[in-house]
Each structure stands twice: as C-alpha cells, then as structure tokens.
Design a protein around this motif. Structure first.
Motif, mmCIF file in Angstrom:
data_model
loop_
_atom_site.group_PDB
_atom_site.id
_atom_site.type_symbol
_atom_site.label_atom_id
_atom_site.label_comp_id
_atom_site.label_asym_id
_atom_site.label_seq_id
_atom_site.Cartn_x
_atom_site.Cartn_y
_atom_site.Cartn_z
ATOM 1 N N GLY A 154 0.850 -1.054 0.138
ATOM 2 C CA GLY A 154 -0.057 -0.135 -0.229
ATOM 3 C C GLY A 154 0.825 1.362 0.147
ATOM 4 N N GLY A 155 0.163 2.449 0.440
ATOM 5 C CA GLY A 155 0.811 3.694 0.154
ATOM 6 C C GLY A 155 2.007 3.728 1.232
ATOM 7 N N GLU A 156 2.165 3.100 2.104
ATOM 8 C CA GLU A 156 3.210 3.070 2.943
ATOM 9 C C GLU A 156 4.378 2.458 2.516
ATOM 10 O OE1 GLU A 156 5.668 4.093 6.522
ATOM 11 O OE2 GLU A 156 3.710 5.017 5.598
ATOM 12 N N MET A 184 -12.293 2.261 -7.323
ATOM 13 C CA MET A 184 -11.123 2.429 -6.540
ATOM 14 C C MET A 184 -11.266 3.125 -5.479
ATOM 15 S SD MET A 184 -8.497 3.140 -9.764
ATOM 16 C CE MET A 184 -6.922 3.024 -8.884
ATOM 17 N N VAL A 185 -10.830 2.656 -4.329
ATOM 18 C CA VAL A 185 -11.317 3.358 -2.894
ATOM 19 C C VAL A 185 -10.013 3.294 -1.989
ATOM 20 C CG1 VAL A 185 -13.692 2.794 -3.006
ATOM 21 C CG2 VAL A 185 -12.377 1.148 -1.646
ATOM 22 N N GLY A 186 -10.125 3.894 -0.875
ATOM 23 C CA GLY A 186 -8.911 3.998 -0.060
ATOM 24 C C GLY A 186 -7.863 5.080 -0.360
ATOM 25 N N GLY A 187 -7.484 5.761 0.813
ATOM 26 C CA GLY A 187 -6.577 6.833 0.504
ATOM 27 C C GLY A 187 -5.508 6.644 -0.778
ATOM 28 N N PHE A 188 -4.900 5.541 -1.000
ATOM 29 C CA PHE A 188 -3.967 5.505 -1.920
ATOM 30 C C PHE A 188 -4.508 5.329 -3.239
ATOM 31 C CE2 PHE A 188 -0.183 2.705 -3.595
ATOM 32 C CZ PHE A 188 0.550 3.753 -3.504
ATOM 33 N N ILE A 216 -1.375 5.908 -10.242
ATOM 34 C CA ILE A 216 -2.137 4.756 -10.254
ATOM 35 C C ILE A 216 -3.400 4.568 -11.198
ATOM 36 C CG2 ILE A 216 -3.459 2.842 -8.800
ATOM 37 C CD1 ILE A 216 -1.192 3.451 -6.533
ATOM 38 N N THR A 217 -4.074 5.632 -10.914
ATOM 39 C CA THR A 217 -5.408 5.625 -11.659
ATOM 40 C C THR A 217 -5.113 5.916 -13.181
ATOM 41 O OG1 THR A 217 -5.511 8.047 -11.415
ATOM 42 C CG2 THR A 217 -6.667 6.524 -9.803
ATOM 43 N N ASP A 218 -4.123 6.666 -13.538
ATOM 44 C CA ASP A 218 -3.960 6.848 -15.027
ATOM 45 C C ASP A 218 -3.507 5.555 -15.408
ATOM 46 O OD1 ASP A 218 -4.615 9.212 -14.954
ATOM 47 O OD2 ASP A 218 -2.338 10.265 -14.791
ATOM 48 N N LYS A 219 -2.645 4.562 -14.762
ATOM 49 C CA LYS A 219 -2.269 3.316 -15.333
ATOM 50 C C LYS A 219 -3.355 2.394 -15.491
ATOM 51 C CE LYS A 219 1.028 0.601 -16.592
ATOM 52 N NZ LYS A 219 1.788 0.772 -17.867
ATOM 53 N N VAL A 220 -4.451 2.259 -14.430
ATOM 54 C CA VAL A 220 -5.208 1.343 -14.458
ATOM 55 C C VAL A 220 -6.268 1.751 -15.725
ATOM 56 C CG1 VAL A 220 -7.460 0.907 -13.332
ATOM 57 C CG2 VAL A 220 -5.404 0.967 -12.056
ATOM 58 N N LYS A 221 -6.501 3.275 -16.010
ATOM 59 C CA LYS A 221 -7.375 3.540 -16.979
ATOM 60 C C LYS A 221 -6.702 3.090 -18.402
ATOM 61 C CE LYS A 221 -9.647 7.295 -14.643
ATOM 62 N NZ LYS A 221 -9.781 8.737 -14.515
#
Length: 846
Positions: A522-524, A654-658, A664-669
């Motif tokens: 995750g983000g950490e 997509m949920v959660g702070g990360f 990440i969102t650009d890569k998923v799209k």
C-alpha cells in the motif's frame, strides 16, 4: 345478546353467522376469523382468533385469546418453536414440495445423497422487498444453485403454504369455516415502499387471498397495539400496595421492531488504518427510512483538525499514539504527534512512548500472540495488544462523545451501539482474533462487535452509488449498478492492497466471484522506498544516525511527515518535480559526515538536486519509487481478468486513500480501456460508510469464497499410497495414518452466508471420551497431511466431548465450522443427542 362468533349450544359446536345489514357495513363485520400471516426474513408463522373473542367484554388483566401454531423441527430432539424457517423447496419441475423445517431437512438430505441438482431451494428471500428499487412481477431471483426463478411465485408458494396450514388448524376446531369468512392480515415492515407492498398483495392474491379479504398491518404498529394492553405500568392502590396495569392515557412509548437485524440504536464503524484512522456512524432509523434510488443513506463521520498553524481539516487522523513514561494514555492522532514534537523540541521526550503506523504488525505475522511487542520511537518494546487497545479505546470514546453532541444522550446508553471494526480482507484468522482481543480490552463487548472486510464494505457502499449510465425514453441518467453487474473493488490503503470481485444479484445482495486477495504494498510501502533510496544516496550510516540519534528525533519525524505530505501532493498529478523541505541541522550533519555540501553531492546523482533547504526529486525518479506498487496492482488485476468466469467484469471501483494517486489511476485506465473506472469523491471514507451499512444488513453479502483450504488434523484408516512415516497401529492392531488433513472447505470454494461445513469424527478406542481437534489452513486446494509445507496451524488444539461411551467404536462427533462470516466459528457435538458446544478458538498462542 346476539353472538358474533363461536357459540357452544350443545356438544356439537356450530357457527352463528352474522349477516351484513347493508352494503355500507364494514366488510370485516361479516368475518368469523381474523388471521394474521407473518412471512419473515428468517422465520414465518401465523396466528388467528375468532371474531366474538375480540368482541368479549373482559377485565384488563385477561388478554384476548389469540391462537398460534407450534412448529416441530425434524431433528431427533423434536424441538418446538412458534415459527418455522422461511425456506421454500420446489421440485425440479418448479412445483411446491415443502416449506420451513421440512424444506430445510429434505434439501439437506438431497445434498447429502448428491441428488439435489435441479431442485430449487430458497431462503431469506424477503430482503428483496427492502432493497430492490426495480421490483416488478417479472423479477427473477436465484435459488441455492443460482438458477433463476420468478420472485412472485416464490412469495406466492410461501404464502399459500402458510394459508393452507392455517386452514388445516381451523378444521381441527370442528367449526365449518368458509374461506370467505376469513379476514387475512399480512404483517409488513413499516419501511416497505408502495411498490413492495403492491408486490406482496399480488403474491397473496396468487396464493388465494382475495383482495377484499386482505389488509396489511405494519409490524411495529401491530406490536404497539398489542403491548399497549400489557400489565406494564405500576398503579398505587394503597399506601403500601401497587398493582400492574396497562399503560394509562397519555403514556408515550416507543416500539423497536428488531426483526433479524441489529437491535442497536446506533451502528458505529471504526477504521484503525495503517497511516490514518477514523470512525463513522448512523442511527438505525436512518438506515430504515424509505428513500429514492438517488438518495444515499446518511452516514456521519468526524472532521479532524491538524495541529498545524494552517488548521487543516481531514476525514481521518494519523494512526499515532503517545503514552506517558508510566505507559498511560496521553493522546492519539494529530494531538499525539504535536505533543510528542513539543516534548522532543524541549528535550523532555526520553521515556515517553510514541508509536505510529503499527497496524502492519498484523500483516502475515506467523508468530503473533498476546505477548507480541512493538518498539516505540525510541526503540523500547511494549505489548502490542496494549497499543491497539489504547487506540481503539480512543476512537470509541471520541465516537461516543460525538453521539452526545448529537443530543441523543437522553435515550442513549453505550449498550445501544453495535460496533464494527474494518479489517483487510487478506488478514488471516489469527490477526482478526488479535484485533478482537484488543477491542474487548478497549471495552467493546464480544456480542456487540463484528468485523467488516474493508474491500467488501466498500463494495456494499458503492453498489448503491450513482455509477452507471442508463437511458429511458431517450433520457440519460446515472443510476446504481443493475442486477447482474460484475465489478472489481480495489481497496488501496496505506498498508495493504485488497482486491475483491462481486456480482449484484437480483435481490441487490452481493455474490463473491473471486476470493479476496492482496499484499502489503500500500501507500506506506512507497514511503519506505523513499527512505531506502535516501539510504543508498546519502549512506545508511548517516541516515541511521539521523533516525536514531535523540538530537535529531523531532527532525526525523518532520522528515517522514514531509515525505507523506509531498508524496500525496505529487500523486494528485500536475507536478513535474517533488520538493522536500529539509532542516539546516540535516545539512550540517551531512556536511560534517561527508566533508562536502549536500548540493555538491547531489550533482553526481541523476534526477536529484539540492538547493538551500530543498531537496528536489525529478518526476522520473518518483515514478520509479511508485512503480513496484503500480506493477503489483496491475498484475493482480490481470490475474483476475485472465480467469474465464470473470470475463463479465465491467466496472472497477477504486477506494482507499492510495486510490487518489493519479499515477495509479492513470495506469489502471490506460491498461484496462473499455472498463468503467469509478473513484468515489469520498474514496477514503467508502470503507467506513459501507461498514455501517453492512452491519445493518449483513445478508447483503450473499456469498463469499474461501481464501484458503481449511481442515483438521485427524488419524484415519491406512490407505495404499500413504506416506510410510505416517503409519502407526491402534489398540486393535489396525494400521492407521496420522496427521491426515481432513478438509472442511477448499480454497476458492463459494459458500453462502452462515453456511456450515461438518466433519464426522470417530474414536480410535472404545473408551475415548474426548476428541482433540486442531484446525489448519493451506494455500493448496488439496493438501494431504497437516505437516505439508503449505499447512499452518490455526491456534491451540481444543477438545470435543465424547463422554457418552454407548456405541463404542461406532460413536461419532460432529465438528462444524460456520463459513459465511468474517470470522471462523466452531461447534462440537456428540451425535445424536450430545449438547452443541460453541468452541472459542484460541488463535493467539501464548
């Protein structure tokens, strides 16, 4: 006096029928019997009385005689109950077979004989009336084998059965009651909308209840009519004597019809996250009120204020805990960070205990137990259980104070709260048990606490959001997911990445298509890669000095906070360079250690530069630090979409702070073009809000899939091909095999809510009085022995009683696991008449 109901004029009873005087008379005046039908979510029944019984003049202490049926279970014990399960069984041709206990028992027998295919078994189907926004006469619902069948027929078959059973009871009275002389009343929840009520009426008419003989009674209202005549109030008749009487005029009272759902006034969810924590809550009446499809349930959360001069407001507070030198609670969240920084700046922090981001201790920790410790910021160890308990207690207290601010204090007590704690779906049972023990230590009683799996809770929330486009009469609108929609939820948290795949069923419940999975990237994990990068760039020795030397303690905490802050700013997009603020003392430390300035040193490092109090990191370098997490997420998704039975997945949530990271969102799209990618505006709260809704309606999760195989270690008869190292002989000299993995459930096997898996266990010796049981899990579908490398013990062994020695070697016990919950529950029973004992698994070995 003219009788209006049943009269006994002789040994042969007869009915005196009262005729209507004219067409304006109330139709109920001509009815001999008033009959009520309760088709409940879990249990159903009926009750009735005769009209003249209702018309009797009676003392307040003499209740009206309402007759109800006693239903008998088919078990050997032959239990009696006032209701029977709401279960319907139809034969393969779709015709009625049985209802209630007989339906359950026959379907179970068919399954045991493996001849159940084609039979249609339905249970808990009433929930479609509470949640289906597009209810119609043509709506289909799935049976136990996911074969679709008309919902209206399921309800009609059920109502007809109850109606026919009531008619049989009336015949036993000896009175000749015609169907036209029965006034039918069907109980319905007060929150049913008009479409649902019309659906029930149509089903009742199909079951043979004519429209002019049928009325509805709101369940809570009917209860109020009944209880108002209870002996519930005290009345003084003499100076030293009181009697109980019904409520006097003017009494105001509340009726809570709790049904099969939570009986708590408040449902509260706690999210103790890796990086940030928070809570959310709502009131039971809010969850039950009628609303349109576009009207989301109102779930309240807290706004936390940072301790900085900017006074920033956020939905969550940092997962940071500060204890005094004596180990007493001082503060949590932003306040803990500020208090500790003040102590550090005043050089008074030695001995104080500061913890943050400690939740990852529970991720894949095979040696976790009640005595596990965590090191604080100064390297001193402390019981992890206490750290978690302090943190949960703080959030619990904050939530209760918020409720008091809502002015519910006059009717609110702590036992009115049903607690839900959100946890990663990839946690093993041991981690869940650890969290439960910590919650109990924080003052949350076991029977008022449940867990909600984080991605699953998010899926409950988002399935009712306006996320998909539809066109009606040439007009486009955004609506919630339709029945049949298959979607993936990516819960990208600070510590873990969780993935689940769900399908919306016709009744708005959710079926799991792939077991939950994920990892700790995750983000950490990105923050840790930042630190590792700086260790490589500046030297491990220097960075260790900066991190561990008390002289730089506050500066190190500032540095970590700065990384988190700037990482989030960069992740939101539009920034070509990340600029980290660095202290003058770090610059001095670097120059003293390395003999040159930081800016000179950075000239030889690609994509890194330093100027004054800024450390500048080029975009390409930042992308490289994010890349392992991005690659992991994309690979997870590809693995899912490669499975043939998941080709119908159309949406990604997509949920959660990360999830707010634009990289990440650009890569998923980019990778999954053609799929609908949804990121809720409150993505960081989707888990909390969904957890609240889930606890109110846990049946919303129709099925889950096993994340691993579960079995128990037993001995069995020796078979050809068994490992010779497992061979031994019992007292009768028979060859036996030890350490056999006797399987309850197979990895990725689907099971419905509250489904059970049972193992039959026989004694090794005729005088065996207890059966020792130890539960194991495995990542393999078919492990052979509990000593296989893939197998891990689930905790301390437990004993199942087998003290009844009658039957010798033919005796047996059942060990049963309830599979459909977020936690494993175990029961043991000697068959046939032994006491069913609930077994508390001790997953945390001391």
């Amino acid at each position: 006096m003219i009788a209006s109901g049943v009269e006994e004029k002789s040994s042969t009873p007869f009915i005196h029928r009262k005729c209507k005087k004219d067409k304006n008379d109330n139709r109920r005046e001509g009815m001999i019997v008033i009959a009520a039908v309760n088709l409940g979510t879990r249990y159903s029944s009926f009750a009735y009385t005769f009209r003249d019984e209702l018309d009797k003049v009676r003392e307040p202490s003499v209740p009206c005689n309402v007759i109800y049926k006693q239903w008998t279970s088919g078990s050997d014990a032959g239990f009696f109950s006032h209701k029977t399960p709401t279960c319907l069984l139809l034969n393969p041709a779709g015709n009625f077979d049985s209802f209630g206990y007989p339906a359950e028992e026959k379907y179970c027998a068919l399954m045991n004989d493996n001849v159940h295919n084609g039979w249609k078994f339905f249970k808990h189907f009433k929930t479609i009336l509470l949640n289906e926004k597009n209810l119609s006469k043509d709506m289909m619902i799935p049976d136990d084998q996911n074969t679709m069948f008309k919902a209206i027929d399921v309800f009609a078959f059920s109502l007809k059965f109850i109606k026919d059973e009531l008619r049989k009871d009336l015949q036993k009275t000896g009175y000749d009651i015609k169907e036209s002389e029965i006034q039918w009343v069907i109980n319905i929840p007060a929150i049913l909308n008009h479409r649902s009520r019309q659906f029930i009426r149509v089903a009742a008419e199909q079951a043979g209840m004519t429209r002019n003989q049928l009325e509805f009674a709101l369940e809570s209202e009917a209860a109020a009519v009944y209880v108002k005549e209870f002996m519930a109030a005290k009345q003084k008749v003499k100076a030293d004597e009181q009697v109980l009487v019904p409520f006097p005029a003017g009494t105001q009272f509340m009726v809570l019809d709790l049904g099969g759902r939570s009986d708590r006034l408040v449902i509260a969810a706690i999210d103790l996250g890796t990086t940030y924590s928070g809570y959310a809550y709502t009131f039971k009446h809010e969850l039950e009120r009628e609303r349109s499809a576009k009207d989301m349930c109102k779930v309240l959360s807290n706004n936390w204020q940072s301790g900085s001069s900017a006074g920033l407001i956020s939905h969550k507070t940092p997962t940071s805990l500060l204890l005094t030198k004596d180990g007493e609670f001082d503060s949590f969240g932003y306040k803990a960070e500020k208090n500790y920084m003040d102590l550090v700046n005043g050089n008074k922090h030695i001995g104080w205990r500061f913890y943050r981001k400690f939740k990852m201790l529970l991720h894949k920790n095979d040696v976790l137990n009640k005595n596990t410790t965590i090191k604080d910021d100064q390297g001193n160890s402390y019981l992890a259980l206490e750290i978690f308990a302090h943190s949960i207690r703080f959030l619990k207290t904050e939530l209760i104070q918020a409720l008091h601010r809502e002015n519910v204090q006059p009717i609110f007590v702590e036992t009115d709260i049903q607690w839900v704690i959100t946890i990663p779906a990839i946690w093993d049972p041991k981690s869940k048990d650890f969290m439960r023990v910590a919650a109990e230590e924080a003052g949350i009683e076991r029977d008022r606490l449940e867990f909600a799996l984080e991605p699953e809770a998010a899926s409950v929330y988002v399935k009712e959001m306006l996320v998909t486009r539809t066109t009606t009469d040439n007009e486009a609108e955004i609506v919630p997911f339709e029945a049949g929609t298959q979607y993936m939820v990516l819960d990208l948290g600070g510590g873990t990445i969780d993935v689940v795949v769900k399908e919306v069923r016709e009744d708005r419940t959710l079926r799991e298509l792939h077991h939950a999975f994920g990892n700790g990237l995750g983000g950490e994990s990105v923050n840790k890669r930042f630190i590792e990068y700086f260790e490589n760039a500046f030297g491990i020795k220097l960075m260790t000095e900066f991190r561990t030397n008390n002289a730089y303690r506050g500066l190190w905490l500032d540095f970590e906070t700065e990384i988190e802050k700037q990482k989030r700013n960069f992740a939101s997009g539009g920034i070509e360079q990340l600029k980290l603020n660095i202290s003058s003392k770090f610059l001095e430390l670097f120059e003293n250690s390395c003999g040159k300035s930081l800016s000179d040193h950075c000239t030889s490092i690609e994509h890194l530069s330093s100027r004054r109090d800024k450390l500048n990191m080029h975009k390409d370098l930042i992308v490289k630090l994010f890349q392992p997490s991005i690659d992991s997420i994309i690979q997870f998704m590809r693995d899912v979409f490669d499975k043939k039975h998941l080709v119908g997945v159309s949406d990604i949530i997509m949920v959660g702070g990360f999830s707010q990271c634009k990289l990440i969102t650009d890569k998923v799209k980019e990778t999954f073009r053609g799929l609908n990618i949804v990121i809720p505006h409150d993505a960081d709260l989707a888990v909390l809000k969904g957890a609240v809704i889930y606890r109110h309606w846990p049946e919303v999760i129709y099925s889950r899939r096993a994340p691993f195989s579960l079995g128990a270690r037993f001995n069995r008869i020796w078979l050809d091909g068994d490992d010779v190292s497992k061979q031994f002989r019992n007292t009768d000299g028979e060859k036996m095999c030890m350490d056999y993995f006797s399987k309850f459930v197979t990895k990725d096997e689907e099971f419905a809510s509250k489904d059970k898996a049972t193992l039959e266990v026989y004694p090794i010796c005729a005088d065996t009085t207890v059966v020792p049981v130890e539960i194991f899990k495995s990542d393999e579908e078919n492990p052979r022995y509990t000593t296989d490398p893939s197998c891990k013990s689930m905790g301390n062994p437990f004993n199942v009683d087998m003290s009844d020695l009658r039957g010798g070697m033919e005796r047996k016990v059942h060990v049963t696991l309830t599979m459909g919950s977020t936690e494993i529950r175990v029961e043991g029973q000697q068959i046939p008449n032994g006491e069913v004992k609930k077994i508390q698994l001790n997953l945390l070995k001391d």
